[in-house]
Design a protein around this motif. Structure first.
Motif, short mmCIF file in Angstrom:
data_model
loop_
_atom_site.label_atom_id
_atom_site.label_comp_id
_atom_site.label_asym_id
_atom_site.label_seq_id
_atom_site.Cartn_x
_atom_site.Cartn_y
_atom_site.Cartn_z
N ALA A 31 0.82 -1.21 0.00
CA ALA A 31 0.00 0.00 0.00
C ALA A 31 0.85 1.26 0.00
N ALA A 32 2.00 1.21 0.68
CA ALA A 32 2.89 2.38 0.69
C ALA A 32 3.39 2.68 -0.72
N GLY A 33 3.79 1.63 -1.44
CA GLY A 33 4.23 1.84 -2.82
C GLY A 33 3.10 2.31 -3.71
N LEU A 34 1.91 1.77 -3.50
CA LEU A 34 0.74 2.17 -4.28
C LEU A 34 0.39 3.63 -4.04
N ALA A 35 0.39 4.04 -2.78
CA ALA A 35 0.08 5.43 -2.45
C ALA A 35 1.11 6.39 -3.05
N ALA A 36 2.38 6.00 -3.00
CA ALA A 36 3.43 6.86 -3.57
C ALA A 36 3.23 7.02 -5.08
N ALA A 37 2.87 5.92 -5.77
CA ALA A 37 2.63 6.01 -7.21
C ALA A 37 1.43 6.90 -7.51
N CYS A 38 0.37 6.78 -6.71
CA CYS A 38 -0.81 7.63 -6.92
C CYS A 38 -0.48 9.10 -6.66
N ALA A 39 0.31 9.36 -5.64
CA ALA A 39 0.70 10.74 -5.36
C ALA A 39 1.47 11.34 -6.53
N GLY A 40 2.33 10.53 -7.13
CA GLY A 40 3.07 11.01 -8.29
C GLY A 40 2.16 11.32 -9.47
N LEU A 41 1.13 10.53 -9.66
CA LEU A 41 0.19 10.78 -10.76
C LEU A 41 -0.68 12.00 -10.49
N LEU A 42 -1.03 12.22 -9.22
CA LEU A 42 -1.86 13.37 -8.89
C LEU A 42 -1.07 14.68 -8.95
N GLY A 43 0.22 14.60 -8.64
CA GLY A 43 1.01 15.83 -8.57
C GLY A 43 0.83 16.51 -7.23
N ARG A 44 -0.37 16.93 -6.95
CA ARG A 44 -0.70 17.55 -5.65
C ARG A 44 -1.75 16.69 -4.97
N VAL A 45 -1.42 16.16 -3.80
CA VAL A 45 -2.33 15.27 -3.09
C VAL A 45 -3.36 16.06 -2.30
N TYR A 46 -2.94 17.13 -1.63
CA TYR A 46 -3.85 17.89 -0.79
C TYR A 46 -5.01 18.45 -1.62
#
Length: 493
Positions: A31-46
């Protein structure tokens, strides 16, 4: 080299690793790797809006834990349950981080920036369940980035088959090892860009993978390099039996590929000698039959052959033989299996279907199964051409190779003739059939990228957005540049 493993092998490795770790640690690692990949795709998480499509299995748990991580970084995260029950600990983590369960899935999806597909896992079979189909369609129509967890739901991890509705992802984050369905069509087309997250399975997976995808360094080690004592005969002579009165161009294109494949000389045998010499005067031409043409280290037979004789003569030789196109029509499996030298078959899906006695659609739907069955039935190495080019050894324990290069622009008349000549030349230069087929397909695809992107004499591959139609002859002309790219290590394929 990229390697892909069957579901049972991945699960066995995961079980062995989980036995060494605290309960739940492996899922949280994924899940940590998955979240990091999603954050990269979003650019801005907040402030981003994330929707989790959650099934009842471990993929749903991965999605929930990843959603919790994104929620702690300020994303608005909603979960949609599609499997009856959900992973309890993962859901608790999401709720504790400020996430919620969506009351109206369609309303949540309409506002989503990113959708995580955690509906089914690598053990899923037979497409999506009916209740998931409208939700998945809404996710696709929302315009959000769709990220598959480990594998797009609805595709077969082991075979690449897609039977029914499936998630079409923009990206897939897979854990521990690639799965065959991520590299083989039709499933590959559903996966989007694939990112592998290391969860610690190294050393726990079998020594032999199900699939291998070569990269530049792997191909560079295979390519023949002449030494100081080399002459044209030591480098190998390839014989090409191709073309006919109706299709003389096939002979020219096969010879074009052969001249750029590493052998020292090319002997052409057939009725198109005049056309071949007009384009390539360095070719050694003989009217036939093949047995009287002189010594060769490998034969290529079939492109544009029509009803011109020669197949039996070539198959009776003690040299490796590549059979393509018209040469495939009357092959006898027993005769091929009885040959004293290796045989390489290079069918497209329609030709493979004819050899197997099935429909073309069946071959295209289950390419991995088809190439293995052909190789076993004929006792030959098989290069199955198409959107995913596969190379299977006749020994069932040897990994199938999948070619990572190429472009849809290669779907043009004569490109297969060039591939046959190129691969036959690599056979004559001393490569084993599996290596010759793998290296030939790799160079052929890379040359097509170059030709489509910049023309035959460009400086290397370019983004597909800049590509344009190409001809088979341009692919042949681009082969020296592709060869140099591989030897120089430029790009990764």
């Amino acid at each position: 080299m990229r390697t892909a493993y069957r579901v049972q092998d991945v699960r066995a490795a995961e079980a062995a690793l989980m036995a060494r770790l605290p309960e739940g640690a492996l899922m949280r690692r994924a899940a940590a790797g998955l979240a990091a990949a999603c954050a990269g795709l979003l650019g801005r998480v907040y402030g981003a809006r994330v929707v989790l499509l959650v099934g009842s299995g471990d993929n749903g748990g991965d999605a929930l834990y990843a959603g919790a991580r994104l929620a702690r970084r300020g994303a608005g995260v909603s979960a949609v349950a599609l499997g009856g029950r959900v992973h309890e600990a993962g859901l608790a983590a999401l709720l504790a981080a400020g996430g919620r369960v969506a009351a109206d899935p369609h309303a949540a999806l309409a506002r989503a920036d990113l959708v995580l597909d955690g509906i089914t896992g690598i053990g899923g079979r037979g497409g999506l369940r009916p209740e998931a189909v409208p939700v998945v369609r809404a996710a696709r129509e929302s315009g959000a980035v769709v990220v598959a967890v480990d594998l797009p739901s609805g595709v077969d991890a082991d075979t690449g088959a897609v039977e029914g509705e499936a998630v079409r992802a923009d990206a897939t984050v897979t854990f521990g090892a690639y799965k065959p369905g991520l590299l083989v069509d039709p499933a590959r087309a559903y996966a989007g860009a694939v990112r592998l997250v290391d969860i610690g399975l190294g050393g726990l997976l079998p020594a032999a993978a199900e699939l291998e995808a070569l990269q530049h360094a792997d191909v560079a080690r295979l390519l023949p390099v002449p030494g100081a004592e080399s002459d044209k005969y030591r480098r190998g002579v390839v014989g090409v039996v191709a073309g006919s009165a109706r299709y003389p161009g096939a002979a020219v294109l096969a010879v074009a590929g052969a001249l750029r494949g590493g052998a020292g000389a090319v002997r052409y045998v057939g009725p198109a000698g005049g056309a071949v010499l007009a384009r390539y005067p360095e070719t050694l031409v003989h009217p036939g039959p093949p047995g009287g043409a002189g010594r060769v280290q490998a034969w290529v037979i079939g492109p544009g052959l029509g009803d011109t004789p020669g197949v039996d003569d070539v198959l009776a030789s003690d040299a490796p033989v590549l059979v393509d196109a018209d040469g495939l029509r009357l092959l006898d499996p027993a005769a091929v299996r009885a040959r004293p030298a290796p045989t390489l078959l290079t069918p497209h899906a329609g030709e493979a279907a004819a050899l197997l006695g099935t429909a073309r659609d069946e071959v295209e739907a289950r390419r991995l199964e088809a190439v293995r069955e052909l190789a076993g039935r004929y006792g030959a190495t098989v290069l199955l051409k198409g959107s995913t080019t596969l190379v299977a050894d006749p020994s069932p324990g040897v990994p199938v190779r999948v070619n990572p290069t190429g472009t849809p622009w290669l779907a043009t008349a004569g490109s297969g003739d060039v591939l046959s000549g190129l691969t036959g030349s690599l056979l004559a230069a001393g490569l084993a059939p599996r290596d010759a087929a793998s290296a030939g397909a790799y160079l052929h695809g890379l040359a097509a990228r170059r030709a489509a992107a910049r023309g035959a004499h460009g400086a290397g591959p370019a983004p597909a957005a800049g590509a344009a139609p190409l001809t088979a002859h341009e692919v042949a002309e681009a082969l020296p540049g592709a060869w140099r790219d591989v030897q120089g290590g430029g790009g990764r394929g």
